[in-house]
Design a protein around this motif. Sequence first.
Motif, short mmCIF file in Angstrom:
data_model
loop_
_atom_site.label_atom_id
_atom_site.label_comp_id
_atom_site.label_asym_id
_atom_site.label_seq_id
_atom_site.Cartn_x
_atom_site.Cartn_y
_atom_site.Cartn_z
N MET A 251 -4.89 17.72 8.59
CA MET A 251 -4.74 16.41 7.98
C MET A 251 -4.29 15.40 9.03
SD MET A 251 -5.12 15.09 5.08
CE MET A 251 -4.86 13.48 4.48
N LEU A 252 -4.81 14.23 8.95
CA LEU A 252 -4.49 13.14 9.88
C LEU A 252 -3.56 12.14 9.22
CD1 LEU A 252 -4.94 11.32 12.39
CD2 LEU A 252 -7.06 10.56 11.31
N ASP A 253 -2.53 11.77 9.95
CA ASP A 253 -1.61 10.73 9.50
C ASP A 253 -1.54 9.69 10.61
OD1 ASP A 253 0.34 9.39 7.98
OD2 ASP A 253 1.95 10.42 9.03
N ILE A 254 -1.77 8.44 10.26
CA ILE A 254 -1.65 7.34 11.22
C ILE A 254 -0.55 6.43 10.71
CG2 ILE A 254 -2.85 5.45 12.40
CD1 ILE A 254 -5.50 6.81 11.58
N GLY A 255 0.37 6.08 11.59
CA GLY A 255 1.48 5.26 11.15
C GLY A 255 2.00 4.34 12.23
N LEU B 159 -11.41 10.56 10.35
CA LEU B 159 -10.86 9.51 11.22
C LEU B 159 -11.27 8.13 10.72
CD1 LEU B 159 -9.24 8.76 13.74
CD2 LEU B 159 -11.35 9.06 15.08
N ARG B 160 -12.51 7.97 10.31
CA ARG B 160 -12.97 6.68 9.78
C ARG B 160 -12.17 6.29 8.53
NH1 ARG B 160 -18.74 6.69 9.23
NH2 ARG B 160 -18.88 5.27 10.98
N ARG B 161 -12.06 7.21 7.60
CA ARG B 161 -11.35 6.91 6.35
C ARG B 161 -9.88 6.59 6.61
NH1 ARG B 161 -11.60 11.57 3.50
NH2 ARG B 161 -9.42 12.03 3.86
N GLU B 162 -9.23 7.41 7.42
CA GLU B 162 -7.80 7.21 7.68
C GLU B 162 -7.54 5.94 8.50
OE1 GLU B 162 -5.26 8.82 6.29
OE2 GLU B 162 -6.70 10.02 5.18
N ALA B 163 -8.42 5.63 9.45
CA ALA B 163 -8.25 4.40 10.24
C ALA B 163 -8.36 3.17 9.35
CB ALA B 163 -9.29 4.34 11.36
N ARG B 164 -9.32 3.18 8.44
CA ARG B 164 -9.47 2.04 7.53
C ARG B 164 -8.33 1.96 6.53
NH1 ARG B 164 -15.78 0.81 6.44
NH2 ARG B 164 -16.44 0.79 8.62
N ASP B 165 -7.89 3.10 6.03
CA ASP B 165 -6.73 3.09 5.13
C ASP B 165 -5.51 2.55 5.86
OD1 ASP B 165 -8.17 4.09 3.00
OD2 ASP B 165 -7.34 6.12 3.12
N PHE B 166 -5.32 2.99 7.10
CA PHE B 166 -4.20 2.51 7.88
C PHE B 166 -4.27 1.00 8.05
CE2 PHE B 166 -2.52 1.55 12.23
CZ PHE B 166 -1.18 1.69 11.94
N GLN C 142 -10.60 -7.51 6.74
CA GLN C 142 -10.64 -6.62 5.58
C GLN C 142 -12.07 -6.40 5.07
OE1 GLN C 142 -7.66 -8.93 3.39
NE2 GLN C 142 -6.50 -7.04 3.16
N SER C 143 -12.89 -7.43 5.12
CA SER C 143 -14.26 -7.26 4.64
C SER C 143 -15.12 -6.52 5.66
CB SER C 143 -14.89 -8.61 4.30
OG SER C 143 -15.05 -9.39 5.47
N ARG C 144 -14.80 -6.64 6.94
CA ARG C 144 -15.56 -5.93 7.98
C ARG C 144 -15.32 -4.42 7.93
NH1 ARG C 144 -14.69 -6.50 14.40
NH2 ARG C 144 -16.21 -4.92 15.00
N PHE C 145 -14.10 -4.03 7.58
CA PHE C 145 -13.74 -2.62 7.51
C PHE C 145 -13.19 -2.28 6.14
CE2 PHE C 145 -12.94 -3.74 12.06
CZ PHE C 145 -13.94 -2.96 12.62
N PRO C 146 -14.06 -2.21 5.12
CA PRO C 146 -13.57 -1.88 3.78
C PRO C 146 -13.08 -0.42 3.72
CG PRO C 146 -15.95 -1.87 3.81
CD PRO C 146 -15.51 -2.37 5.16
N ARG C 147 -12.24 -0.14 2.75
CA ARG C 147 -11.80 1.24 2.56
C ARG C 147 -13.01 2.13 2.29
NH1 ARG C 147 -6.15 2.14 1.83
NH2 ARG C 147 -5.02 0.22 1.40
N VAL C 148 -12.92 3.38 2.73
CA VAL C 148 -13.99 4.36 2.51
C VAL C 148 -13.52 5.33 1.43
CG1 VAL C 148 -15.33 6.19 3.60
CG2 VAL C 148 -14.70 4.17 4.92
N PRO C 149 -14.33 5.53 0.39
CA PRO C 149 -13.89 6.46 -0.67
C PRO C 149 -13.71 7.88 -0.11
CG PRO C 149 -15.99 5.38 -1.24
CD PRO C 149 -15.62 4.95 0.13
N ALA C 150 -12.80 8.62 -0.70
CA ALA C 150 -12.51 10.00 -0.25
C ALA C 150 -13.64 10.93 -0.57
CB ALA C 150 -11.23 10.49 -0.88
#
Length: 167
Positions: free
Chosen positions: A1-5, A127-134, A159-167
């Motif tokens: 699991m990846l955590d970015i903080g 990485l894509r999903r977590e980076a965008r969530d971060f 925010q519009s350029r990098f929308p959240r990615v569904p899990a």
Amino acid sequence: MLDIGYSLSRRFPDPPQTDYRTADVHTLRHDLFCGDVYLADTKEDRELSTAWGWVPVLDFAWALCDIVEQLDQDPHGSRASRSQYAELDFTESTDRMLFERRFGWVDIEADWMPAEEPPLTFAHRLLRREARDFLHDLIADLTDMHEGLADNPTIWTLQSRFPRVPA
């Protein structure tokens, strides 16, 4: 699991006279929101982090999202056997974070890591999903702390350029 903080620095506070509503791209990316960042592999209990206190955390989140997209340029996507490379330069130093994608996996290492330590490795999709969530979580935190930031057109565009990615 990846955590970015991240953590914001008390040593490098934002200038009190800042008008976050009208701050330009350069100011948002390089002059505000300084602190430290980390990427952690929670399964392996390993972390890649800065400890300088001056890393512009919004710029880091923005650059990380850009890098993830840059690593996805090969039309073969996760089937691509040819390595794709990207690096994140830290503005105030010569240190870099290095990214290498091969097939669907991304290795992440940094100049300041011990040579014998293996890179952190994550699936590109994760990485894509977590980076965008971060990025979105960071923007939410920053807009809660700084009046007017939520009204900045650069933040809307980001925010519009990098929308959240569904899990």
